[in-house]
Design a protein around this motif. Structure first.
Motif, PDB file in Angstrom:
ATOM      1  N   PHE A   1       0.832  -1.208   0.000  1.00 44.07           N
ATOM      2  CA  PHE A   1       0.000   0.000   0.000  1.00 44.07           C
ATOM      3  C   PHE A   1       0.866   1.258   0.000  1.00 44.07           C
ATOM      4  N   TRP A   2       1.522   1.580   1.099  1.00 49.57           N
ATOM      5  CA  TRP A   2       2.358   2.779   1.172  1.00 49.57           C
ATOM      6  C   TRP A   2       3.653   2.579   0.395  1.00 49.57           C
ATOM      7  N   HIS A   3       4.168   3.667  -0.158  1.00 48.26           N
ATOM      8  CA  HIS A   3       5.484   3.676  -0.787  1.00 48.26           C
ATOM      9  C   HIS A   3       6.327   4.700  -0.025  1.00 48.26           C
ATOM     10  N   ILE A   4       7.409   4.250   0.591  1.00 49.68           N
ATOM     11  CA  ILE A   4       8.317   5.153   1.297  1.00 49.68           C
ATOM     12  C   ILE A   4       9.418   5.539   0.316  1.00 49.68           C
ATOM     13  N   VAL A   5       9.362   6.775  -0.148  1.00 50.72           N
ATOM     14  CA  VAL A   5      10.284   7.257  -1.181  1.00 50.72           C
ATOM     15  C   VAL A   5      11.545   7.790  -0.510  1.00 50.72           C
ATOM     16  N   LYS A  58      -0.427   4.220  -8.263  1.00 45.52           N
ATOM     17  CA  LYS A  58      -1.600   4.400  -7.404  1.00 45.52           C
ATOM     18  C   LYS A  58      -1.325   3.958  -5.969  1.00 45.52           C
ATOM     19  N   GLN A  59      -0.316   4.592  -5.376  1.00 43.21           N
ATOM     20  CA  GLN A  59       0.032   4.341  -3.978  1.00 43.21           C
ATOM     21  C   GLN A  59       0.152   5.674  -3.234  1.00 43.21           C
ATOM     22  N   PRO A  60      -0.214   5.707  -1.948  1.00 43.26           N
ATOM     23  CA  PRO A  60       0.148   6.861  -1.125  1.00 43.26           C
ATOM     24  C   PRO A  60       1.622   6.776  -0.780  1.00 43.26           C
ATOM     25  N   PHE A  68      -1.067  13.382   2.214  1.00 44.56           N
ATOM     26  CA  PHE A  68      -1.908  12.488   3.000  1.00 44.56           C
ATOM     27  C   PHE A  68      -2.030  12.918   4.460  1.00 44.56           C
ATOM     28  N   ASP A  69      -2.034  14.253   4.657  1.00 45.06           N
ATOM     29  CA  ASP A  69      -2.103  14.766   6.016  1.00 45.06           C
ATOM     30  C   ASP A  69      -3.481  14.591   6.653  1.00 45.06           C
ATOM     31  N   SER A  70      -4.437  14.050   5.911  1.00 41.14           N
ATOM     32  CA  SER A  70      -5.734  13.736   6.505  1.00 41.14           C
ATOM     33  C   SER A  70      -5.662  12.506   7.409  1.00 41.14           C
ATOM     34  N   VAL A  71      -4.595  11.689   7.236  1.00 39.18           N
ATOM     35  CA  VAL A  71      -4.476  10.485   8.068  1.00 39.18           C
ATOM     36  C   VAL A  71      -3.128  10.366   8.776  1.00 39.18           C
ATOM     37  N   ILE A  72      -2.088  11.007   8.273  1.00 35.94           N
ATOM     38  CA  ILE A  72      -0.780  10.929   8.937  1.00 35.94           C
ATOM     39  C   ILE A  72      -0.271  12.338   9.237  1.00 35.94           C
ATOM     40  N   ASP A  73       0.679  12.419  10.136  1.00 38.97           N
ATOM     41  CA  ASP A  73       1.311  13.679  10.501  1.00 38.97           C
ATOM     42  C   ASP A  73       2.461  13.951   9.531  1.00 38.97           C
ATOM     43  N   ILE A 116      -5.231   9.502  -3.863  1.00 39.91           N
ATOM     44  CA  ILE A 116      -4.401   8.668  -4.734  1.00 39.91           C
ATOM     45  C   ILE A 116      -4.863   8.787  -6.185  1.00 39.91           C
ATOM     46  N   GLN A 117      -6.167   8.754  -6.390  1.00 37.24           N
ATOM     47  CA  GLN A 117      -6.704   8.852  -7.744  1.00 37.24           C
ATOM     48  C   GLN A 117      -6.454  10.234  -8.334  1.00 37.24           C
ATOM     49  N   HIS A 118      -6.576  11.278  -7.508  1.00 38.98           N
ATOM     50  CA  HIS A 118      -6.267  12.630  -7.986  1.00 38.98           C
ATOM     51  C   HIS A 118      -4.831  12.717  -8.485  1.00 38.98           C
TER      52      HIS A 118
END
Length: 409
Positions: free
Chosen positions: A264-268, A291-293, A314-319, A361-363
């Motif tokens: 799911f998550w991609h840590i860049v 299509k990954q956060p 993705f600040d709606s779910v993580i800091d 993600i889709q945006h």
């Protein structure tokens, strides 16, 4: 849409054909025994007494780039007569060859061309840039990503986002020495917080079979802090290499997106981490086209830099305040803490997060394959127009509308 391998030819042909044009072969600097032979130079008898140097693929690091700038500006301390005398005697530095006799004659008749106005083209925002050269910025890696990843639209346009994933995250950490050594501390933090089983993580997967993290921690010039070294030596004792799917990756793996990795998550982990620069590469666009956060390990401010191009995060779910943290170790720890939070959710809670992030993600996917190319093309052309205006250069012969069309279709 332009193939990135043709970008210098295209920009010369469409925008800068009246200038002496310099660029690095393949865009990559040589770090040893630098000479003028590392640079492609053409149109030395230019219509304008101006030369332009594209140093736009790698970050501008003075320990590497100083020699290139010295080569580009070597004639600055000489007047036209002194420079022509140097040409005639073939007394030139950096293995520069004297120009042909007809060029020397041209310089004698047009002395303003002997010592030209200079422009440096870069793909970063930074205070750590030469102050004696006019700068031109554009987002090279945005154009590169649009070329390299254009085929992923067909592969992923109908890819489902809301589903169960085999892994919570994925992270590629192929190179781990020098300016990328922070990745060692990142993986050490993953191991310490027992997150490695939750993810797909590559680590130290390079063409050089002899490098390992012990070499980096033993190096007195390493950018790793004493705290990071101590942590690494305690937690990575039984890890030297982590492989996701192939025992070795090619040298161009930075632009590769392996198929079939179900995370799911991609840590860049970006190229620039230790320097105060706004500089992003194609790496940040991998999760977007897949299509990954994502969470971003880069220099401070680069998450906001990405958002300035119309992408959402993705600040709606993580800091995401990690993007503001100046301390390198603390910035890594803040990202790992967010990852730890997600990995320890229940399956139902993870599904709630996935559903909440699906529109973002889709945006990003739609924006990359839609408006993004228009934004960076307008930026390139507007910055070029401003440069020409400040130079007093008549650019009425340039068809900006045609160039815009070519770069956006």
């Amino acid at each position: 849409m332009l193939q990135i391998g043709h970008i210098y030819e295209f920009l010369y042909q469409e925008l800068f054909k009246d200038l002496e044009f310099w660029h690095l072969f393949n865009g990559v600097p040589n770090t040893k025994n630098i000479s003028v032979s590392d640079i492609s130079i053409f149109n030395t008898i230019s219509t304008l007494p101006v030369k332009i140097f594209f140093y736009d693929q790698e970050p501008f690091i003075f320990s590497i780039t100083t020699k290139y700038i010295d080569i580009f500006t070597w004639e600055e301390k000489l007047n036209s007569a002194e420079l022509i005398q140097r040409y005639e005697k073939n007394n030139l530095p950096y293995n520069i060859s004297a120009p042909p006799s007809e060029n020397i004659l041209f310089f004698k008749n047009n002395p303003e061309h002997a010592n030209k106005f200079k422009i440096l083209v870069i793909s970063e925002h930074s205070k750590d840039l030469p102050n004696n050269i006019k700068l031109l910025y554009y987002f090279f890696h945005g154009f590169a990503a649009l070329d390299w990843y254009r085929g992923y639209y067909a592969l992923n346009y109908n890819k489902s986002i809301v589903k169960q994933y085999n892994y919570d995250f994925i992270s590629f950490n192929r190179i781990i020495n020098n300016d990328r050594s922070y990745r060692i501390y990142f993986v050490s933090q993953l191991k310490a917080q027992r997150l490695l089983p939750h993810g797909q993580v590559s680590f130290n997967v390079t063409d050089n079979l002899f490098d390992d993290w012990q070499d980096e921690t033993a190096d007195p010039n390493s950018k790793l802090s004493a705290n990071a070294k101590q942590h690494i030596e305690h937690h990575l004792t039984n890890i030297n290499k982590l492989v996701i799917d192939r025992p070795e990756l090619p040298g161009n793996a930075s632009a590769d997106i392996p198929r079939g990795n179900d995370a799911f998550w991609h840590i860049v982990t970006e190229t620039v981490f230790y320097y105060d620069k706004l500089h992003l590469t194609e790496k940040i666009f991998k999760p977007i086209v897949n299509k990954q956060p994502f969470m971003l390990l880069a220099a401070p401010g680069n998450l906001a830099y990405l958002k300035s191009y119309g992408f959402k995060t993705f600040d709606s779910v993580i800091d995401e305040s990690y993007d503001l943290i100046q301390d390198n170790d603390a910035r890594i720890e803040a990202v790992v803490n967010q990852l730890h939070w997600y990995c320890n959710l229940t399956p139902g809670e993870k599904t709630d997060v996935i559903q909440q992030l699906e529109p973002v993600i889709q945006h990003n996917f739609n924006h990359f394959y839609g408006e993004f190319r228009h934004i960076i093309t307008r930026e390139l052309l507007d910055n070029t127009k401003t440069l020409f205006q400040n130079m007093g250069y008549d650019d009425s012969h340039i068809s900006y509308d045609r160039i815009y069309h070519v770069l956006t279709h």
